[in-house]
Write an enzyme that holds these catalytic residues in place. Structure first.
Site, PDB file in Angstrom:
ATOM      1  N   LYS A   1      13.064  -5.102  12.176  1.00 22.28           N
ATOM      2  CA  LYS A   1      14.065  -5.862  12.677  1.00 22.28           C
ATOM      3  C   LYS A   1      13.627  -6.416  14.022  1.00 22.28           C
ATOM      4  CE  LYS A   1      17.166  -6.486  15.315  1.00 22.28           C
ATOM      5  NZ  LYS A   1      17.544  -7.392  16.498  1.00 22.28           N
TER       6      LYS A   1
ATOM      7  N   SER B   1      15.131  -1.630  25.629  1.00 21.01           N
ATOM      8  CA  SER B   1      15.789  -1.094  26.931  1.00 21.01           C
ATOM      9  C   SER B   1      16.149   0.470  26.711  1.00 21.01           C
ATOM     10  CB  SER B   1      16.963  -1.928  27.111  1.00 21.01           C
ATOM     11  OG  SER B   1      18.015  -1.728  26.243  1.00 21.01           O
TER      12      SER B   1
ATOM     13  N   GLY C   1      18.334   2.528  23.719  1.00 23.13           N
ATOM     14  CA  GLY C   1      17.598   3.640  23.107  1.00 23.13           C
ATOM     15  C   GLY C   1      18.174   4.824  23.193  1.00 23.13           C
TER      16      GLY C   1
ATOM     17  N   GLU D   1      10.235   3.950  22.820  1.00 19.77           N
ATOM     18  CA  GLU D   1       9.572   3.388  23.724  1.00 19.77           C
ATOM     19  C   GLU D   1      10.414   2.575  24.634  1.00 19.77           C
ATOM     20  OE1 GLU D   1       7.630   1.038  26.023  1.00 19.77           O
ATOM     21  OE2 GLU D   1       6.713   0.390  24.312  1.00 19.77           O
TER      22      GLU D   1
ATOM     23  N   CYS E   1       6.993  -3.558  29.654  1.00 19.87           N
ATOM     24  CA  CYS E   1       7.731  -2.322  29.957  1.00 19.87           C
ATOM     25  C   CYS E   1       6.956  -1.201  30.910  1.00 19.87           C
ATOM     26  CB  CYS E   1       8.208  -1.692  28.595  1.00 19.87           C
ATOM     27  SG  CYS E   1       6.790  -1.384  27.567  1.00 19.87           S
TER      28      CYS E   1
ATOM     29  N   GLU F   1      14.836  -1.762  36.524  1.00 20.07           N
ATOM     30  CA  GLU F   1      13.817  -2.147  36.031  1.00 20.07           C
ATOM     31  C   GLU F   1      14.065  -4.026  35.976  1.00 20.07           C
ATOM     32  OE1 GLU F   1      11.271  -2.006  31.824  1.00 20.07           O
ATOM     33  OE2 GLU F   1      13.302  -1.983  31.739  1.00 20.07           O
TER      34      GLU F   1
END
Length: 477
Positions: A183, A236, A240, A257, A291, A388
């Site tokens: 996806k 994100s 996650g 990740e 990231c 972040e």
């Protein structure tokens, strides 16, 4: 000194033919969504609609998983040398179509063509070549004499490196004998759909790779589907965590990740010009949509002024604009939603007392843009030092001793990457041993290789992608 002007150097859009609409890629064929639902994908540089894409629902995800399950028996039974041939073929086709794919990626994502052409696409092909080499050597990977595939892998990838993240996910899955339902991100589905065409061009058996496009609800359906044996997610930390809760208590294997807030640490003996280039590449590469971006610069107090002067001089040379212009250094922000988040956090930095600086920069009137920005006077309490931002925003902190640098670098919920700039090899090793980050670069930053594992600690996720380590997540070991 004479001032040299850069004449426009546009890459031609004619090399890529984008269809008015795309369906879901299931069992080797493109098909409409069961409920006929669609969405538009937009170029972030111009806000023009590029194409209309099918939006997969629960029935479509189920069809894709069933197709992958049906193909699994035949695909996993192939000798590794035969699977390798398909992967090699895919890698060669990617190389042959690299210009087309690079232009497509820059159109749909907003990143400069220089990066998609010279960084993304070579790495995409390299990952398929690398894992093709492993396909017939799994018994020698250190996971037992006869490691077996898991089954169907459900993979959800982000919008910052659409085709590269696809390669990170699909290449090891296929090499180890698994089948895939992938996806892509809602804002960048096109390169995955072009990859579906590459799979057909390579003669990949039907159902081995399936691609379902849609938003977060599509990804949630895929993650929760009982026919999925392995979930791999890049994105994100918030999403996650939700995926981890969904998978908890099931038999599914999971790798995550997630986000990062990396420290790029510059000591007083570092070569300043080299370090500045590393800092620039660490935070402004791909508009900061990385990231593992070096979004926190930790500089030793004694060289702070010298380094900041050099950094500002270099930032004044950065060119912001058309992603398809080969002179562009910083392209468009991927979406209006992401631009709003960057603005919110940058405004918070100013409100909390940090000093904001950006070079004079004329931004295009249409599209989503943010000038490269530097904050000084930042403390560890500032939001811009903790959260972040995922944009071209650099926060500068200082330190006096190596121990203080370690303490500040590790003072984050994340643990994905870090950078160390010094001439002393002993200092590099001593610092690397203390930093809680999955990837640590010395006198460089954002350097990737398919043979090297990548992943993080803490809220940056768990599991590794790339290298021999990347095979384990797709094997029943």
């Amino acid at each position: 000194m004479p001032v040299f002007e850069y004449a426009p150097a546009p890459e031609s859009r004619a090399v890529v033919d984008i269809a008015p609409s795309y369906g879901l890629f299931i069992d080797g064929e493109f098909a409409e969504a069961a409920d006929g639902k669609v969405f538009k994908t937009v170029s972030p540089a111009t806000e023009e609609s590029l194409s209309e894409v099918a939006h997969a629902g629960a029935d479509d995800v189920d069809r894709a998983v069933r197709a992958a399950r049906k193909a699994f028996g035949t695909w996993s039974a192939l000798p590794g040398s035969e699977r390798a041939k398909y992967l090699f073929r895919i890698a060669r086709i990617i190389q042959e179509r690299s210009r087309e794919l690079a232009v497509l990626e820059s159109l749909d994502n907003g990143k400069p063509i220089r990066e998609s052409r010279d960084a993304d696409l070579p790495l995409v092909a390299a990952h398929f070549f690398y894992y093709a080499g492993w396909a017939d050597k799994l018994a020698h990977a250190g996971y037992g004499p006869d490691p077996r595939p898991l089954g169907v892998a459900g993979q959800v990838i982000p919008w910052n490196f659409p085709l590269l993240m696809l390669a990170w996910k699909i290449a090891p899955a296929l090499a180890t004998g698994n089948t895939v339902v992938l996806k892509p991100a809602e804002t960048t589905p096109l390169s995955a759909l072009f990859f579906a065409d590459i799979c057909r061009q390579a003669g990949l058996p039907r159902g081995v790779v399936n691609i379902v496009t849609g938003d977060g609800s599509t990804g949630a359906e895929l993650v929760a589907h009982p026919g999925v044996d392995k979930v791999a997610f890049t994105g994100s930390t918030e999403v996650g965590k939700a995926i981890a809760r969904t998978v908890a208590g099931t038999r599914k294997k999971l790798t995550l990740e997630l986000g990062g807030k990396a420290a790029n640490i510059v000591f007083d003996d570092a070569p300043i010009d080299q370090a500045v280039e590393g800092v620039i590449g660490g935070i402004f590469f791909n508009q900061g949509h990385v990231c593992c971006a070096g979004s926190r610069l930790l500089v030793q107090e004694s060289v702070q002024d010298e380094l900041l002067d050099a950094l500002k001089r270099r930032m004044r040379t950065l060119r912001v604009g058309d992603p398809l212009d080969k002179n562009t250094d910083i392209g468009a922000i991927n979406s209006a939603e992401q631009l709003a988040r960057i603005r919110t956090l940058a405004d918070a930095g100013e409100a909390e007392g940090a000093e904001r600086w950006a070079p004079e920069c004329e931004l295009p009137s249409t599209g989503y843009w943010f000038a490269p920005t530097l904050f000084t006077g930042v403390t560890q309490a500032h939001r811009i030092a903790r959260e972040e931002i995922f944009g071209p925003v650099l926060s500068v902190l200082t330190f006096r001793t190596p121990d203080e640098a370690v303490a500040k670098a590790n003072n984050t919920p994340y643990g994905l990457s870090a950078g160390i700039w010094t001439e002393k090899g002993s200092r590099i090793l001593a610092m690397a041993d203390k930093l809680r980050a999955g990837v640590i670069w010395s006198n460089t930053f954002n350097t990737f290789d398919p043979a090297s594992p990548f992943g993080g600690y803490k809220e940056s996720g768990y599991g590794r992608e790339g290298g021999r380590h990347g095979l384990e997540a797709y094997l029943d070991v």
